[in-house]
Design an enzyme around this catalytic site. Structure first.
Site, PDB file in Angstrom:
ATOM      1  N   THR A 124      62.972  -3.820  53.595  1.00 33.81           N
ATOM      2  CA  THR A 124      64.237  -3.849  54.331  1.00 33.81           C
ATOM      3  C   THR A 124      64.016  -4.167  55.797  1.00 33.81           C
ATOM      4  O   THR A 124      64.584  -5.112  56.339  1.00 33.81           O
ATOM      5  CB  THR A 124      64.957  -2.496  54.183  1.00 33.81           C
ATOM      6  OG1 THR A 124      64.987  -2.114  52.809  1.00 33.81           O
ATOM      7  CG2 THR A 124      66.382  -2.583  54.719  1.00 33.81           C
ATOM      8  N   GLU A 144      53.322  -8.706  51.815  1.00 28.04           N
ATOM      9  CA  GLU A 144      54.103  -7.944  50.834  1.00 28.04           C
ATOM     10  C   GLU A 144      53.330  -7.866  49.516  1.00 28.04           C
ATOM     11  O   GLU A 144      52.963  -8.885  48.943  1.00 28.04           O
ATOM     12  CB  GLU A 144      55.468  -8.593  50.602  1.00 28.04           C
ATOM     13  CG  GLU A 144      56.272  -8.040  49.450  1.00 28.04           C
ATOM     14  CD  GLU A 144      56.462  -6.542  49.506  1.00 28.04           C
ATOM     15  OE1 GLU A 144      56.284  -5.890  48.462  1.00 28.04           O
ATOM     16  OE2 GLU A 144      56.777  -6.014  50.602  1.00 28.04           O
ATOM     17  N   TRP A 150      56.711   1.102  43.339  1.00 29.26           N
ATOM     18  CA  TRP A 150      55.330   1.539  43.545  1.00 29.26           C
ATOM     19  C   TRP A 150      54.940   2.651  42.574  1.00 29.26           C
ATOM     20  O   TRP A 150      53.756   2.846  42.301  1.00 29.26           O
ATOM     21  CB  TRP A 150      55.139   2.013  44.984  1.00 29.26           C
ATOM     22  CG  TRP A 150      54.967   0.887  45.959  1.00 29.26           C
ATOM     23  CD1 TRP A 150      55.933   0.274  46.702  1.00 29.26           C
ATOM     24  CD2 TRP A 150      53.735   0.231  46.288  1.00 29.26           C
ATOM     25  NE1 TRP A 150      55.383  -0.716  47.484  1.00 29.26           N
ATOM     26  CE2 TRP A 150      54.037  -0.764  47.252  1.00 29.26           C
ATOM     27  CE3 TRP A 150      52.420   0.387  45.878  1.00 29.26           C
ATOM     28  CZ2 TRP A 150      53.062  -1.599  47.791  1.00 29.26           C
ATOM     29  CZ3 TRP A 150      51.438  -0.446  46.420  1.00 29.26           C
ATOM     30  CH2 TRP A 150      51.767  -1.426  47.365  1.00 29.26           C
ATOM     31  N   ASN A 170      67.599   0.280  45.440  1.00 29.08           N
ATOM     32  CA  ASN A 170      68.444   1.450  45.665  1.00 29.08           C
ATOM     33  C   ASN A 170      69.783   1.353  44.929  1.00 29.08           C
ATOM     34  O   ASN A 170      70.039   0.412  44.189  1.00 29.08           O
ATOM     35  CB  ASN A 170      68.648   1.676  47.171  1.00 29.08           C
ATOM     36  CG  ASN A 170      69.395   0.533  47.847  1.00 29.08           C
ATOM     37  OD1 ASN A 170      70.209  -0.152  47.242  1.00 29.08           O
ATOM     38  ND2 ASN A 170      69.118   0.303  49.126  1.00 29.08           N
ATOM     39  N   HIS A 177      65.269   9.144  50.175  1.00 30.88           N
ATOM     40  CA  HIS A 177      65.601   8.762  51.544  1.00 30.88           C
ATOM     41  C   HIS A 177      64.480   9.255  52.470  1.00 30.88           C
ATOM     42  O   HIS A 177      64.729   9.917  53.479  1.00 30.88           O
ATOM     43  CB  HIS A 177      66.942   9.375  51.957  1.00 30.88           C
ATOM     44  CG  HIS A 177      68.107   8.855  51.178  1.00 30.88           C
ATOM     45  ND1 HIS A 177      69.335   9.494  51.129  1.00 30.88           N
ATOM     46  CD2 HIS A 177      68.257   7.747  50.411  1.00 30.88           C
ATOM     47  CE1 HIS A 177      70.167   8.817  50.368  1.00 30.88           C
ATOM     48  NE2 HIS A 177      69.537   7.739  49.918  1.00 30.88           N
ATOM     49  N   ALA A 210      61.641   3.441  58.330  1.00 29.44           N
ATOM     50  CA  ALA A 210      62.244   4.773  58.294  1.00 29.44           C
ATOM     51  C   ALA A 210      61.318   5.858  58.803  1.00 29.44           C
ATOM     52  O   ALA A 210      61.779   6.971  59.108  1.00 29.44           O
ATOM     53  CB  ALA A 210      62.687   5.099  56.865  1.00 29.44           C
TER      54      ALA A 210
END
Length: 648
Positions: A51, A72, A100, A130, A576, A610
Site C-alpha cells: 500500500t 516486492e 505471507w 483486506n 491492523h 503502518a
C-alpha cells in the site's frame, strides 16, 4: 472467515475464472536491469510494493530525472477474482499465493491460542487482501500523534493527503433511517474527488439494515451523516475501495491505481518475486556521532521471476515492508535493541530498543444469529444454486449485482454509549490502574494518559460494531437453507502492547509476532462489553423480531462466563498491525524522526508504512496508510527540492 462455505468457494473461483480469464501473474514491470546482472543502482530503493510502497514509488517517479526501484516478494495478480471481486473479500486469507501466512506466538490471555497474522504478499500488499473498508478515525486521534511528539502529524496536516489519495463518489440518500444527505460542498470539504483510489458506496443493501439501525438508535447510538469530517463516531454508511467508474465493480487498490498509472515510466523498476534480506550501510561513516548511510539492499529471488543481488541507492532506502517486516529488516540490518541483537549474533550498528516494540492491533470477535422471516443476505449464494449461477453471469458481464457488493454499515461507539455505568466504571478503574504501573515504558505512559481521556470522550470511539448480512464468518458452519445476521465487535484503542522481533539471522525465517491480545484487563473487559452489546442489539426491536436466536455462540453460552469462554476460543485479529517503528522522540522509545521519516542514527534510511503510527485509531487502516504515504512522499521530495522547485 469467508462469507461462503468451503464447498462453494472452489466452484465459484473456477466459474469466475472462466469469465475473467487470469492473465500472467508475474512480471518485472518496467525494467532497467540486465537479466544477467547481480547488482544495479537507483536513486531510491523502496522495500515493499504494498500500500505505502507503491504510493511512494508513483510519487517519486513523477520526476523523470530520478530512478526508483521497488522490491516486492509477491507477484502481480492480474484479473484475479480473489483480489478483484468485492464479495469475495477474505477468501485469499491464508493462501500462500496472496498472504505471507504469518502466525502469532501463543497468546497467554487466550489460553495459548496461536492466531494467524495475515499480511498481503503481492503487488499492492494488504490493500489487495483486506476487506475493502474505506474510513478514517476522528480528528482527535490524529492530533494525539502530534501530542506524543510526532511533530507535523495531525488531523489538519493529514486531511489534504486523505483527499489527495481518493476519488470518492457522493453518498446515496435514504440508506439509513434518520440519515440526512451531506451537501456536496460539505462532502467536498473533507473528501477527495480526483485521487488515484476509487472509493464508492455499496450497490446493494440488505433489508436488515433498517431494523439493525433502528434497534441501535433506540439504545442511544446516533447516525453520523458525515463521518469523514473529523468526528467518526456513531453509525454510518461507509465507503469501500471499490471502483464504480473506471474499472466498475472491482477492488481499487495500490496495484490497480498507483502502480497502474506509473508502471510505464522508464525510471521505475519493480522487482517481483524478490525479497529484501539486509540493508547495508557505509562503514566509512561509522564513527562516534556519525549517522550511518544506507548504501544498498541485498535481495534474493523467491521465485523464477525474482532477482538476486544487491540494489544500491544513491539517495535513500525507503522501508515500506509493513509493521511486521519493517522491524524484522531493521534488526537483521543491525538496528534495534542491543540486547536482542546480541542474543541473535548480529552486530549492533544503532541501538534503538523501540524497534519492534509498541505493536498494536484491533481485536474483534464474530457472532452470528439465525434469522426468521424473509431477508436478503449473502447466504443466498450458498442456499440457491440458480441464483449463484445468475449472479456469476451478471458480474462477469456487467460487474454489477451481489458480487460487486461489500460490507457497508459500521458503528464506532464511545465507551459510555455501549456499556452500563457499572461496567464503565470498572473499565476506567482498570485503565487507571495500568497507568500507575512502574513498569511502563515512557511511550506507554504517554499513550495511556491520552487513552484514559478517550474513555471519557463523546467524540472518540472505543468499540466498533459491524453489520454483515449473512453467516459463515464464525467457526460454526451455517446450516443449509438458513439465513443469518453477523455482528462483529472490536476494541479500537487496546491498552495491550505487543512486539515483533527476529529469532534467527536467516532473513527468510518469520519473526516472532506477539500482539498480546487482551493481555490488559481493560481490553478484556472492553471486549466482553462489546460482545454483550451486539447481543443487546439483536434483542432490541425491531431487529429482535427478525432474529430467531443466537447461532455462534449458542444460547447456552450467552452469560458473562459463556461469552468469556467464547472470546478466548474465537477472538480474531483485525490485522491492523501498527506502531513497531514509532515516529516519536527517541527518548520516548521512538525509532523514526517524524519530521524527516529517517531512522534515528541514519542519514537516509526512511520508513513509510503502518509501523510509523505511534497510537492506533478507531478505523480500518488502509485509508490512513495511503494518506501517510502521500504526505511522506512530499517530505521525501521536499528534502531534495530547493526553493525553485527543481531537484537539487
Amino acid at each position: 472467515m469467508s462469507p461462503l462455505s468451503p464447498a462453494v468457494l472452489p466452484m465459484l473461483v473456477s466459474s469466475l475464472a472462466v469469465y475473467v480469464a487470469a492473465a500472467s501473474r508475474g512480471s518485472i514491470g518496467t525494467s532497467l536491469v540486465d537479466s544477467t546482472a547481480t547488482n544495479a543502482t537507483f536513486d531510491y530503493v523502496i522495500i515493499g510494493g504494498g500500500t505505502a510502497g507503491l504510493v511512494v514509488a508513483a510519487r517519486l517517479s513523477e520526476n523523470p530525472n530520478v530512478t526508483v526501484a521497488v522490491v516486492e516478494a509477491g507477484i502481480h495478480h492480474i484479473d484475479e477474482p480473489l483480489v478483484d471481486t468485492p464479495e469475495m473479500f477474505g477468501q485469499a486469507l491464508g493462501n500462500p499465493a496472496f498472504d505471507w501466512g504469518f502466525t502469532t506466538a501463543p497468546q497467554e490471555a487466550l489460553g495459548g491460542t496461536v492466531m494467524g497474522a495475515s499480511r498481503g504478499k503481492m503487488l499492492g500488499g494488504s490493500s489487495g487482501l483486506n476487506f475493502l473498508a474505506w474510513d478514517r478515525g476522528s480528528a482527535k486521534e490524529y492530533d494525539a500523534w502530534h501530542k506524543l511528539g510526532a511533530s507535523g502529524w495531525s488531523w489538519d496536516t493529514m486531511l489534504p493527503y486523505f483527499k489527495k489519495s481518493e476519488s470518492a463518489l457522493l453518498p446515496p440518500e435514504g440508506i439509513l433511517p434518520g440519515d440526512e444527505r451531506t451537501s456536496e460542498s460539505a462532502f467536498n470539504a473533507s473528501s477527495g474527488r480526483s485521487g488515484p483510489v476509487q472509493t464508492s458506496y455499496n450497490v446493494l443493501y440488505s433489508n436488515l439494515t433498517s431494523p439493525f439501525v433502528e434497534a441501535a438508535t433506540s439504545l442511544g447510538i446516533w447516525v453520523n451523516n458525515d463521518p469523514y469530517a473529523g468526528n467518526a463516531t456513531g453509525l454510518y454508511n461507509t465507503q469501500s475501495a471499490i471502483d464504480r467508474v473506471k474499472d466498475a465493480g472491482r477492488r481499487s487498490y495500490a496495484a490497480s491505481t498507483y502502480y497502474s498509472v506509473s508502471k510505464d515510466r522508464p525510471n521505475l523498476t519493480v522487482f517481483l518475486g524478490t525479497q529484501a534480506t539486509r540493508i547495508n550501510f557505509s562503514r566509512g561513516s561509522r564513527h562516534v556521532g556519525a549517522h550511518l548511510r544506507a548504501e544498498s539492499v541485498d535481495v534474493v529471488a523467491v521465485n523464477q521471476t525474482g532477482f538476486s543481488g544487491t540494489l544500491a541507492a544513491r539517495r535513500d532506502v525507503i522501508l515500506s515492508a509493513g509493521a511486521i517486516q519493517t522491524p524484522q529488516l531493521l534488526e537483521l540490518s543491525g538496528i534495534g535493541g542491543a540486547a536482542i541483537l546480541k542474543d541473535i549474533g548480529i552486530e549492533t550498528l544503532v541501538d534503538l530498543p523501540g524497534v519492534g516494540e509498541n505493536l498494536q492491533d484491533h481485536p474483534l470477535v464474530f457472532q452470528d444469529f439465525e434469522l426468521s422471516g424473509s431477508f436478503s443476505t449473502f447466504d443466498v449464494l450458498r442456499n440457491n444454486a440458480t441464483f449463484l449461477s445468475e449472479a456469476q453471469a451478471e458480474y462477469a458481464k456487467n460487474r454489477t449485482g451481489i458480487f460487486a457488493a461489500d460490507i457497508s454499515i459500521l458503528g464506532f461507539l464511545p465507551l459510555h454509549s455501549a456499556v452500563s455505568s457499572e461496567s464503565l466504571a470498572t473499565i476506567r478503574r482498570s485503565a487507571y490502574g495500568l497507568l500507575q504501573s512502574p513498569h511502563l515504558s515512557p511511550l506507554q505512559r504517554a499513550q495511556y494518559h491520552i487513552q484514559l481521556g478517550w474513555l471519557h470522550d463523546d467524540d472518540t470511539a472505543h468499540i466498533e460494531i459491524l453489520l454483515y448480512a449473512g453467516g459463515g464468518l464464525t467457526k460454526v458452519a451455517p446450516a443449509s437453507n438458513k439465513t443469518y445476521v453477523t455482528i462483529n465487535s472490536g476494541v479500537m484503542h487496546p491498552f495491550s502492547r505487543g512486539s515483533v522481533h527476529i529469532n534467527s539471522t536467516n532473513p527468510l525465517d518469520a519473526p516472532i509476532i506477539d500482539p498480546r491480545y487482551l493481555d490488559a484487563d481493560v481490553d478484556f473487559h472492553s471486549m466482553l462489553e462489546a460482545t454483550k452489546f451486539a447481543h443487546k442489539i439483536t434483542k432490541t426491536a425491531p431487529l429482535a423480531d427478525a432474529v430467531a436466536g443466537p447461532h455462534a455462540p449458542p444460547a447456552n453460552m450467552t452469560s458473562d462466563a459463556g461469552l468469556t469462554a467464547y472470546l478466548k476460543a474465537n477472538l480474531s485479529p483485525f490485522w491492523h498491525h501498527a506502531g513497531t517503528a514509532a515516529m516519536v522522540p527517541q527518548k520516548l522509545g521512538g525509532v523514526v524522526d517524524p519530521t524527516t521519516l529517517t531512522v534515528y542514527g541514519t542519514a537516509n534510511l526512511r520508513v513509510v508504512d503502518a509501523s510509523l503510527i505511534p497510537l492506533q485509531f478507531a478505523a480500518h487502516t488502509q485509508a490512513t496508510i495511503y494518506a501517510i504515504a502521500e504526505r511522506a512522499s512530499d517530505i521525501i521530495k521536499g528534502a531534495r527540492v530547493g526553493g525553485s522547485g527543481h531537484d537539487v
